[in-house]
Scaffold this active site. Structure first.
Site, PDB file in Angstrom:
ATOM      1  N   ALA A 182      -9.509   0.534 -42.016  1.00  0.00           N
ATOM      2  CA  ALA A 182     -10.849   0.190 -41.562  1.00  0.00           C
ATOM      3  C   ALA A 182     -10.848  -1.248 -41.044  1.00  0.00           C
ATOM      4  O   ALA A 182      -9.983  -2.050 -41.395  1.00  0.00           O
ATOM      5  CB  ALA A 182     -11.847   0.348 -42.703  1.00  0.00           C
ATOM      6  N   GLY A 220      -8.328   3.613 -44.562  1.00  0.00           N
ATOM      7  CA  GLY A 220      -9.147   4.585 -43.853  1.00  0.00           C
ATOM      8  C   GLY A 220      -8.359   5.451 -42.896  1.00  0.00           C
ATOM      9  O   GLY A 220      -8.763   6.574 -42.594  1.00  0.00           O
ATOM     10  N   GLU A 271      -6.955   8.156 -45.044  1.00  0.00           N
ATOM     11  CA  GLU A 271      -8.089   9.002 -45.417  1.00  0.00           C
ATOM     12  C   GLU A 271      -8.515   9.892 -44.250  1.00  0.00           C
ATOM     13  O   GLU A 271      -8.888  11.053 -44.440  1.00  0.00           O
ATOM     14  CB  GLU A 271      -9.250   8.128 -45.892  1.00  0.00           C
ATOM     15  CG  GLU A 271      -8.960   7.459 -47.231  1.00  0.00           C
ATOM     16  CD  GLU A 271     -10.004   6.433 -47.629  1.00  0.00           C
ATOM     17  OE1 GLU A 271     -10.606   6.591 -48.702  1.00  0.00           O
ATOM     18  OE2 GLU A 271     -10.229   5.468 -46.859  1.00  0.00           O
ATOM     19  N   GLU A 274      -6.226  -0.494 -50.772  1.00  0.00           N
ATOM     20  CA  GLU A 274      -7.534  -1.076 -51.074  1.00  0.00           C
ATOM     21  C   GLU A 274      -7.553  -1.960 -52.317  1.00  0.00           C
ATOM     22  O   GLU A 274      -8.291  -2.954 -52.368  1.00  0.00           O
ATOM     23  CB  GLU A 274      -8.579   0.043 -51.212  1.00  0.00           C
ATOM     24  CG  GLU A 274      -9.024   0.657 -49.902  1.00  0.00           C
ATOM     25  CD  GLU A 274      -8.105   1.760 -49.418  1.00  0.00           C
ATOM     26  OE1 GLU A 274      -8.469   2.440 -48.435  1.00  0.00           O
ATOM     27  OE2 GLU A 274      -7.022   1.963 -50.012  1.00  0.00           O
TER      28      GLU A 274
END
Length: 257
Positions: free
Chosen positions: A68, A114, A117, A137
């Protein structure tokens, strides 16, 4: 080619759509605009009867999605952070998982945070030999917020998922295949060709049956799974695809769905 997007490239050919995340200057990191554009493209493709399979990849040979875009949420408070995660789930990640058409991730490099994911939300994952996958993360004092803590254990088991999440280690593509995180690994120059070959095979099968299979498989770890399978199995007997498929089998020809 369709040029109505800024951060993605959308192409369609032979029942297959290719979405390429095109932010090479930031290793294809996911920001809000990119998430919205992928979501809009999926809506467009979901209603396009010519498209039967969707491939999702990143531009270049370094990165699928490097994560992200941290700059976008670095100063968020709890309320805004929860809204960010919830909107991401609803607008993109859950949408992919529950789409009525198969989405294949062609992981062409880094798939971190992300990005991993996003790949895990897809129904199938192929990776290039240079791909590296991980959920970093906890090094930021966070946890995965786009489904990582839920989808990773289902794919690789709780123990391995915990190790990956707690350690934040990246794993190479071959290791990802060994643990079931990706289906196949290919040289970078073959990745998209091999992914399209699989998409072509899938595109020749019954789109209605595949749609029902997606929904049923998504419930495989719930108490509704078996009943849903039975229900959809029965429903398909009333549909044209089943009639064509069985007729083709009995007539010893290829079905035309």
């Amino acid at each position: 080619m369709i040029n109505s997007y800024e951060n993605i490239i959308l192409e369609k050919e032979d029942k297959i759509a290719l979405i390429t995340i095109n932010r090479p200057q930031s290793l294809n990191a996911l920001n809000g605009k990119t998430i919205n554009e992928i979501s809009s493209a999926l809506d467009e493709l979901a209603s396009d009867h010519e498209v039967r399979v969707i491939i999702l990849t990143g531009s270049g040979e370094k990165s699928f999605v490097a994560g992200a875009d941290i700059k976008e949420f670095s100063d968020f408070n709890q309320e805004k952070a929860e809204e960010l995660a919830r909107n991401g789930h609803n607008n993109l990640f859950n949408k992919i998982e529950n789409l009525s058409k198969p989405v294949i991730a062609a992981v062409n490099g880094f798939a971190l945070g992300g990005g991993l994911e996003l790949a895990m939300a897809c129904h199938i994952r192929y990776a290039s030999e240079n791909a590296k996958l991980g959920l970093p993360e906890v090094t930021l004092g966070l946890i995965p917020g786009y489904g990582g803590t839920q989808r990773l254990p289902k794919l690789v088991g709780k123990g391995i998922a915990n190790e990956m999440i707690f350690s934040a280690k990246m794993i190479p593509a071959q290791k990802a295949k060994e643990i079931g995180l990706v289906n196949e690994v290919y040289p970078i120059e073959e990745l998209l060709t091999k992914t399209k070959e699989l998409a072509k095979i899938i595109s020749n099968n019954s789109p209605m049956a595949i749609s029902k299979a997606i929904f049923a498989t998504n419930l495989s770890d719930t108490d509704k799974g078996f009943e849903t399978e039975i229900k959809y199995f029965g429903e398909l007997f009333e549909m044209e695809d089943k009639k064509e498929g069985v007729s083709a089998f009995l007539e010893k020809r290829k079905p035309n769905f």
